[in-house]
Design a protein around this motif. Structure first.
Motif, PDB file in Angstrom:
ATOM      1  N   LYS A   1       0.858  -1.186   0.000  1.00 46.13           N
ATOM      2  CA  LYS A   1       0.000   0.000   0.000  1.00 46.13           C
ATOM      3  C   LYS A   1       0.893   1.234   0.000  1.00 46.13           C
ATOM      4  O   LYS A   1       1.795   1.354   0.813  1.00 46.13           O
ATOM      5  N   ALA A   2       0.644   2.152  -0.912  1.00 48.29           N
ATOM      6  CA  ALA A   2       1.472   3.345  -0.995  1.00 48.29           C
ATOM      7  C   ALA A   2       1.229   4.220   0.224  1.00 48.29           C
ATOM      8  O   ALA A   2       0.132   4.272   0.776  1.00 48.29           O
ATOM      9  N   GLY A   3       2.286   4.932   0.628  1.00 48.29           N
ATOM     10  CA  GLY A   3       2.175   5.829   1.775  1.00 48.29           C
ATOM     11  C   GLY A   3       1.622   7.165   1.361  1.00 48.29           C
ATOM     12  O   GLY A   3       1.138   7.362   0.248  1.00 48.29           O
ATOM     13  N   VAL A   4       1.717   8.114   2.279  1.00 44.71           N
ATOM     14  CA  VAL A   4       1.267   9.477   2.014  1.00 44.71           C
ATOM     15  C   VAL A   4       2.294  10.154   1.103  1.00 44.71           C
ATOM     16  O   VAL A   4       3.496  10.081   1.371  1.00 44.71           O
ATOM     17  N   THR A   5       1.828  10.776   0.059  1.00 42.52           N
ATOM     18  CA  THR A   5       2.740  11.475  -0.838  1.00 42.52           C
ATOM     19  C   THR A   5       2.450  12.970  -0.825  1.00 42.52           C
ATOM     20  O   THR A   5       1.282  13.388  -0.696  1.00 42.52           O
ATOM     21  N   GLN A   6       3.518  13.749  -0.940  1.00 42.81           N
ATOM     22  CA  GLN A   6       3.390  15.199  -0.950  1.00 42.81           C
ATOM     23  C   GLN A   6       4.189  15.756  -2.127  1.00 42.81           C
ATOM     24  O   GLN A   6       5.297  15.309  -2.389  1.00 42.81           O
ATOM     25  N   THR A   7       3.592  16.714  -2.798  1.00 44.75           N
ATOM     26  CA  THR A   7       4.289  17.383  -3.893  1.00 44.75           C
ATOM     27  C   THR A   7       4.065  18.885  -3.822  1.00 44.75           C
ATOM     28  O   THR A   7       3.003  19.339  -3.352  1.00 44.75           O
ATOM     29  N   PRO A   8       5.052  19.675  -4.219  1.00 50.29           N
ATOM     30  CA  PRO A   8       6.409  19.242  -4.521  1.00 50.29           C
ATOM     31  C   PRO A   8       7.184  18.968  -3.231  1.00 50.29           C
ATOM     32  O   PRO A   8       6.693  19.247  -2.150  1.00 50.29           O
ATOM     33  N   ARG A   9       8.357  18.448  -3.327  1.00 46.94           N
ATOM     34  CA  ARG A   9       9.155  18.200  -2.129  1.00 46.94           C
ATOM     35  C   ARG A   9       9.892  19.465  -1.685  1.00 46.94           C
ATOM     36  O   ARG A   9      10.120  19.655  -0.494  1.00 46.94           O
ATOM     37  N   TYR A  10      10.245  20.307  -2.637  1.00 44.56           N
ATOM     38  CA  TYR A  10      10.967  21.540  -2.323  1.00 44.56           C
ATOM     39  C   TYR A  10      10.389  22.693  -3.141  1.00 44.56           C
ATOM     40  O   TYR A  10      10.002  22.507  -4.296  1.00 44.56           O
ATOM     41  N   LEU A  11      10.351  23.853  -2.501  1.00 42.09           N
ATOM     42  CA  LEU A  11       9.835  25.049  -3.152  1.00 42.09           C
ATOM     43  C   LEU A  11      10.622  26.258  -2.681  1.00 42.09           C
ATOM     44  O   LEU A  11      10.890  26.378  -1.477  1.00 42.09           O
ATOM     45  N   ILE A  12      10.949  27.125  -3.614  1.00 43.15           N
ATOM     46  CA  ILE A  12      11.551  28.408  -3.254  1.00 43.15           C
ATOM     47  C   ILE A  12      10.666  29.501  -3.831  1.00 43.15           C
ATOM     48  O   ILE A  12      10.383  29.509  -5.032  1.00 43.15           O
ATOM     49  N   LYS A  13      10.213  30.399  -2.962  1.00 39.43           N
ATOM     50  CA  LYS A  13       9.342  31.496  -3.373  1.00 39.43           C
ATOM     51  C   LYS A  13       9.890  32.799  -2.805  1.00 39.43           C
ATOM     52  O   LYS A  13      10.744  32.803  -1.915  1.00 39.43           O
ATOM     53  N   THR A  14       9.361  33.900  -3.304  1.00 41.69           N
ATOM     54  CA  THR A  14       9.735  35.205  -2.752  1.00 41.69           C
ATOM     55  C   THR A  14       8.555  35.789  -1.982  1.00 41.69           C
ATOM     56  O   THR A  14       7.397  35.387  -2.178  1.00 41.69           O
ATOM     57  N   ARG A  15       8.881  36.719  -1.111  1.00 39.92           N
ATOM     58  CA  ARG A  15       7.844  37.362  -0.291  1.00 39.92           C
ATOM     59  C   ARG A  15       6.738  37.928  -1.161  1.00 39.92           C
ATOM     60  O   ARG A  15       6.997  38.505  -2.219  1.00 39.92           O
ATOM     61  N   GLY A  16       5.503  37.772  -0.718  1.00 44.03           N
ATOM     62  CA  GLY A  16       4.361  38.306  -1.436  1.00 44.03           C
ATOM     63  C   GLY A  16       3.723  37.329  -2.410  1.00 44.03           C
ATOM     64  O   GLY A  16       2.569  37.512  -2.803  1.00 44.03           O
ATOM     65  N   GLN A  17       4.465  36.308  -2.788  1.00 45.37           N
ATOM     66  CA  GLN A  17       3.900  35.314  -3.697  1.00 45.37           C
ATOM     67  C   GLN A  17       2.952  34.395  -2.941  1.00 45.37           C
ATOM     68  O   GLN A  17       2.844  34.444  -1.718  1.00 45.37           O
ATOM     69  N   GLN A  18       2.267  33.532  -3.694  1.00 42.14           N
ATOM     70  CA  GLN A  18       1.435  32.523  -3.058  1.00 42.14           C
ATOM     71  C   GLN A  18       1.924  31.143  -3.491  1.00 42.14           C
ATOM     72  O   GLN A  18       2.645  31.010  -4.483  1.00 42.14           O
ATOM     73  N   VAL A  19       1.534  30.128  -2.719  1.00 38.38           N
ATOM     74  CA  VAL A  19       2.009  28.785  -3.003  1.00 38.38           C
ATOM     75  C   VAL A  19       0.901  27.773  -2.708  1.00 38.38           C
ATOM     76  O   VAL A  19       0.069  27.990  -1.817  1.00 38.38           O
ATOM     77  N   THR A  20       0.888  26.695  -3.470  1.00 39.66           N
ATOM     78  CA  THR A  20      -0.070  25.598  -3.237  1.00 39.66           C
ATOM     79  C   THR A  20       0.696  24.298  -3.071  1.00 39.66           C
ATOM     80  O   THR A  20       1.542  23.961  -3.906  1.00 39.66           O
ATOM     81  N   LEU A  21       0.409  23.596  -1.985  1.00 41.39           N
ATOM     82  CA  LEU A  21       1.035  22.318  -1.709  1.00 41.39           C
ATOM     83  C   LEU A  21      -0.018  21.230  -1.809  1.00 41.39           C
ATOM     84  O   LEU A  21      -1.185  21.448  -1.460  1.00 41.39           O
ATOM     85  N   SER A  22       0.408  20.038  -2.231  1.00 42.92           N
ATOM     86  CA  SER A  22      -0.539  18.957  -2.448  1.00 42.92           C
ATOM     87  C   SER A  22      -0.200  17.737  -1.596  1.00 42.92           C
ATOM     88  O   SER A  22       0.975  17.466  -1.325  1.00 42.92           O
ATOM     89  N   CYS A  23      -1.235  17.017  -1.194  1.00 45.67           N
ATOM     90  CA  CYS A  23      -1.071  15.824  -0.373  1.00 45.67           C
ATOM     91  C   CYS A  23      -2.040  14.747  -0.833  1.00 45.67           C
ATOM     92  O   CYS A  23      -3.251  14.995  -0.946  1.00 45.67           O
ATOM     93  N   SER A  24      -1.504  13.549  -1.078  1.00 43.43           N
ATOM     94  CA  SER A  24      -2.357  12.404  -1.411  1.00 43.43           C
ATOM     95  C   SER A  24      -2.287  11.414  -0.262  1.00 43.43           C
ATOM     96  O   SER A  24      -1.203  10.905   0.041  1.00 43.43           O
TER      97      SER A  24
END
Lengths: 112, 115
Positions: free
Chosen positions: B1-24
Protein backbone atom coordinates in the motif's frame (compact mmCIF):
# COMPACT_ATOMS: atom_id res chain seq x y z
CA UNK A 1 -4.84 23.76 25.88
CA UNK A 2 -2.74 20.61 25.79
CA UNK A 3 0.97 21.14 26.52
CA UNK A 4 3.40 18.32 25.75
CA UNK A 5 6.94 18.32 27.13
CA UNK A 6 9.85 16.04 26.32
CA UNK A 7 12.92 15.86 28.51
CA UNK A 8 15.81 15.69 27.81
CA UNK A 9 16.08 17.63 24.56
CA UNK A 10 19.10 15.58 23.54
CA UNK A 11 20.68 12.30 24.58
CA UNK A 12 23.91 10.55 23.59
CA UNK A 13 24.54 6.91 24.52
CA UNK A 14 26.99 4.16 23.51
CA UNK A 15 25.73 1.37 21.31
CA UNK A 16 23.98 -1.40 23.24
CA UNK A 17 22.67 0.80 26.02
CA UNK A 18 18.93 0.95 26.68
CA UNK A 19 17.21 4.25 25.91
CA UNK A 20 14.52 5.86 28.05
CA UNK A 21 12.65 8.81 26.56
CA UNK A 22 10.13 10.79 28.59
CA UNK A 23 6.99 12.62 27.58
CA UNK A 24 4.57 14.53 29.80
CA UNK A 25 1.24 16.13 28.96
CA UNK A 26 -0.97 18.52 30.90
CA UNK A 27 -4.46 17.38 29.91
CA UNK A 28 -5.15 13.78 30.86
CA UNK A 29 -8.35 13.70 28.77
CA UNK A 30 -6.72 12.15 25.74
CA UNK A 31 -7.86 9.70 23.10
CA UNK A 32 -4.37 8.29 22.73
CA UNK A 33 -0.68 9.05 22.57
CA UNK A 34 1.56 8.40 19.59
CA UNK A 35 5.36 8.14 19.35
CA UNK A 36 7.14 9.13 16.15
CA UNK A 37 10.64 9.05 14.79
CA UNK A 38 12.00 11.79 12.54
CA UNK A 39 15.26 11.64 10.61
CA UNK A 40 16.88 14.98 9.60
CA UNK A 41 14.86 16.78 6.93
CA UNK A 42 12.37 13.92 6.64
CA UNK A 43 8.78 13.26 7.58
CA UNK A 44 7.57 11.45 10.68
CA UNK A 45 7.47 7.67 11.02
CA UNK A 46 4.89 6.31 13.41
CA UNK A 47 6.45 3.98 15.98
CA UNK A 48 3.73 3.18 18.49
CA UNK A 49 0.16 4.25 19.23
CA UNK A 50 -1.23 3.76 22.73
CA UNK A 51 -4.97 4.07 23.18
CA UNK A 52 -6.18 5.84 26.32
CA UNK A 53 -7.47 2.54 27.71
CA UNK A 54 -4.08 0.84 27.33
CA UNK A 55 -1.11 0.92 29.72
CA UNK A 56 1.57 -0.06 27.24
CA UNK A 57 2.34 -1.06 23.66
CA UNK A 58 5.26 -3.05 22.28
CA UNK A 59 6.87 -3.45 18.89
CA UNK A 60 10.17 -5.30 18.60
CA UNK A 61 12.79 -3.47 20.68
CA UNK A 62 10.36 -0.64 21.42
CA UNK A 63 8.03 -0.43 24.37
CA UNK A 64 5.88 2.54 25.30
CA UNK A 65 3.96 3.00 28.52
CA UNK A 66 1.14 5.40 29.31
CA UNK A 67 0.04 6.70 32.71
CA UNK A 68 -2.88 9.05 32.12
CA UNK A 69 -3.36 9.91 35.77
CA UNK A 70 0.13 11.35 36.04
CA UNK A 71 0.18 12.67 32.47
CA UNK A 72 3.24 10.71 31.46
CA UNK A 73 4.43 8.35 28.75
CA UNK A 74 7.80 6.67 28.41
CA UNK A 75 9.40 5.14 25.33
CA UNK A 76 11.96 2.41 25.96
CA UNK A 77 14.34 1.29 23.22
CA UNK A 78 16.29 -1.83 24.12
CA UNK A 79 19.87 -2.49 23.02
CA UNK A 80 20.28 0.72 21.05
CA UNK A 81 22.00 0.74 17.65
CA UNK A 82 23.56 3.57 15.62
CA UNK A 83 20.55 3.32 13.29
CA UNK A 84 18.35 4.44 16.17
CA UNK A 85 19.92 7.90 15.99
CA UNK A 86 17.06 10.29 15.21
CA UNK A 87 14.65 12.71 16.84
CA UNK A 88 11.80 11.07 18.74
CA UNK A 89 8.54 12.96 19.16
CA UNK A 90 5.51 12.18 21.23
CA UNK A 91 2.07 13.56 20.45
CA UNK A 92 -1.12 13.48 22.47
CA UNK A 93 -4.57 13.62 20.91
CA UNK A 94 -6.75 15.54 23.33
CA UNK A 95 -10.51 15.17 23.56
CA UNK A 96 -10.97 18.88 24.23
CA UNK A 97 -9.39 20.29 21.09
CA UNK A 98 -9.48 17.17 18.91
CA UNK A 99 -6.00 17.45 17.47
CA UNK A 100 -2.48 16.13 17.92
CA UNK A 101 -0.27 18.24 20.17
CA UNK A 102 3.44 17.54 19.79
CA UNK A 103 6.36 17.76 22.13
CA UNK A 104 9.58 19.40 20.93
CA UNK A 105 11.28 16.02 20.65
CA UNK A 106 14.36 14.27 22.04
CA UNK A 107 17.32 14.00 19.68
CA UNK A 108 19.12 10.72 20.24
CA UNK A 109 22.66 9.90 19.16
CA UNK A 110 23.87 6.32 19.51
CA UNK A 111 27.66 6.12 19.35
CA UNK A 112 29.23 3.09 17.69
CA UNK B 1 0.00 0.00 0.00
CA UNK B 2 1.47 3.35 -1.00
CA UNK B 3 2.17 5.83 1.77
CA UNK B 4 1.27 9.48 2.01
CA UNK B 5 2.74 11.48 -0.84
CA UNK B 6 3.39 15.20 -0.95
CA UNK B 7 4.29 17.38 -3.89
CA UNK B 8 6.41 19.24 -4.52
CA UNK B 9 9.15 18.20 -2.13
CA UNK B 10 10.97 21.54 -2.32
CA UNK B 11 9.83 25.05 -3.15
CA UNK B 12 11.55 28.41 -3.25
CA UNK B 13 9.34 31.50 -3.37
CA UNK B 14 9.73 35.21 -2.75
CA UNK B 15 7.84 37.36 -0.29
CA UNK B 16 4.36 38.31 -1.44
CA UNK B 17 3.90 35.31 -3.70
CA UNK B 18 1.44 32.52 -3.06
CA UNK B 19 2.01 28.79 -3.00
CA UNK B 20 -0.07 25.60 -3.24
CA UNK B 21 1.04 22.32 -1.71
CA UNK B 22 -0.54 18.96 -2.45
CA UNK B 23 -1.07 15.82 -0.37
CA UNK B 24 -2.36 12.40 -1.41
CA UNK B 25 -3.39 10.26 1.55
CA UNK B 26 -3.11 6.51 1.95
CA UNK B 27 -5.81 4.73 -0.02
CA UNK B 28 -8.97 4.45 2.09
CA UNK B 29 -8.01 7.24 4.47
CA UNK B 30 -10.54 10.04 4.62
CA UNK B 31 -8.85 12.45 7.02
CA UNK B 32 -5.97 14.71 6.05
CA UNK B 33 -4.21 16.99 8.52
CA UNK B 34 -1.59 19.62 7.83
CA UNK B 35 1.24 20.71 10.13
CA UNK B 36 3.96 23.33 9.98
CA UNK B 37 7.35 22.48 11.44
CA UNK B 38 9.95 25.13 12.24
CA UNK B 39 13.05 25.01 14.47
CA UNK B 40 11.61 27.66 16.78
CA UNK B 41 7.98 26.56 17.11
CA UNK B 42 8.23 22.83 16.48
CA UNK B 43 5.24 21.05 14.97
CA UNK B 44 2.08 23.10 14.88
CA UNK B 45 -1.34 22.00 13.68
CA UNK B 46 -2.77 23.94 10.75
CA UNK B 47 -6.06 22.24 9.91
CA UNK B 48 -7.77 18.94 9.32
CA UNK B 49 -10.14 17.89 6.55
CA UNK B 50 -12.52 14.98 6.61
CA UNK B 51 -14.87 14.13 3.76
CA UNK B 52 -14.17 17.46 2.03
CA UNK B 53 -15.03 19.50 5.16
CA UNK B 54 -12.67 21.34 7.44
CA UNK B 55 -13.19 19.65 10.77
CA UNK B 56 -10.62 21.49 12.86
CA UNK B 57 -8.35 24.49 12.56
CA UNK B 58 -5.24 25.67 14.38
CA UNK B 59 -4.17 29.21 15.25
CA UNK B 60 -2.84 30.44 11.93
CA UNK B 61 -3.79 33.58 9.99
CA UNK B 62 -6.30 33.48 7.18
CA UNK B 63 -3.47 33.49 4.64
CA UNK B 64 -3.30 29.76 5.27
CA UNK B 65 -6.15 27.84 3.71
CA UNK B 66 -6.88 24.38 2.48
CA UNK B 67 -9.35 22.15 0.80
CA UNK B 68 -10.05 18.49 0.25
CA UNK B 69 -11.36 16.82 -2.86
CA UNK B 70 -13.79 13.95 -3.24
CA UNK B 71 -10.90 11.47 -3.64
CA UNK B 72 -9.52 12.68 -0.25
CA UNK B 73 -6.53 14.41 -1.81
CA UNK B 74 -5.88 17.74 -0.15
CA UNK B 75 -4.22 21.00 -1.00
CA UNK B 76 -3.09 23.84 1.20
CA UNK B 77 -2.51 27.36 0.01
CA UNK B 78 -0.49 30.14 1.55
CA UNK B 79 -1.04 33.60 0.12
CA UNK B 80 1.12 36.71 0.49
CA UNK B 81 4.12 34.74 1.68
CA UNK B 82 6.25 36.06 4.52
CA UNK B 83 9.81 35.13 5.47
CA UNK B 84 8.45 33.43 8.59
CA UNK B 85 6.46 30.99 6.47
CA UNK B 86 9.69 29.17 5.61
CA UNK B 87 9.17 25.72 7.11
CA UNK B 88 8.65 22.03 6.51
CA UNK B 89 4.97 21.45 5.79
CA UNK B 90 3.81 17.98 6.72
CA UNK B 91 0.63 16.23 5.78
CA UNK B 92 -0.80 13.27 7.67
CA UNK B 93 -3.63 10.91 6.84
CA UNK B 94 -5.77 8.64 8.94
CA UNK B 95 -8.98 6.69 8.64
CA UNK B 96 -10.52 9.57 10.56
CA UNK B 97 -13.79 8.04 11.65
CA UNK B 98 -15.79 10.66 13.44
CA UNK B 99 -16.28 8.80 16.68
CA UNK B 100 -12.71 7.77 17.35
CA UNK B 101 -9.21 8.78 16.51
CA UNK B 102 -6.97 6.64 14.38
CA UNK B 103 -3.24 6.44 13.92
CA UNK B 104 -1.81 9.24 11.79
CA UNK B 105 0.65 8.51 9.00
CA UNK B 106 2.87 11.30 7.74
CA UNK B 107 4.22 12.15 4.33
CA UNK B 108 7.82 13.22 3.62
CA UNK B 109 6.92 16.91 3.74
CA UNK B 110 7.36 19.92 1.48
CA UNK B 111 10.27 22.19 2.33
CA UNK B 112 9.23 25.79 1.60
CA UNK B 113 11.83 28.52 1.54
CA UNK B 114 10.68 32.14 1.28
CA UNK B 115 13.30 34.65 0.14
Amino acid sequence: KQEVTQIPAALSVPEGENLVLNCSFTDSAIYNLQWFRQDPGKGLTSLLLIQSSQREQTSGRLNASLDKSSGRSTLYIAASQPGDSATYLCAAFALNDYKLSFGAGTTVTVRA
Amino acid sequence: KAGVTQTPRYLIKTRGQQVTLSCSPISGHRSVSWYQQTPGQGLQFLFEYFSETQRNKGNFPGRFSGRQFSNSRSEMNVSTLELGDSALYLCASSLGTSSSYNEQFFGPGTRLTVL
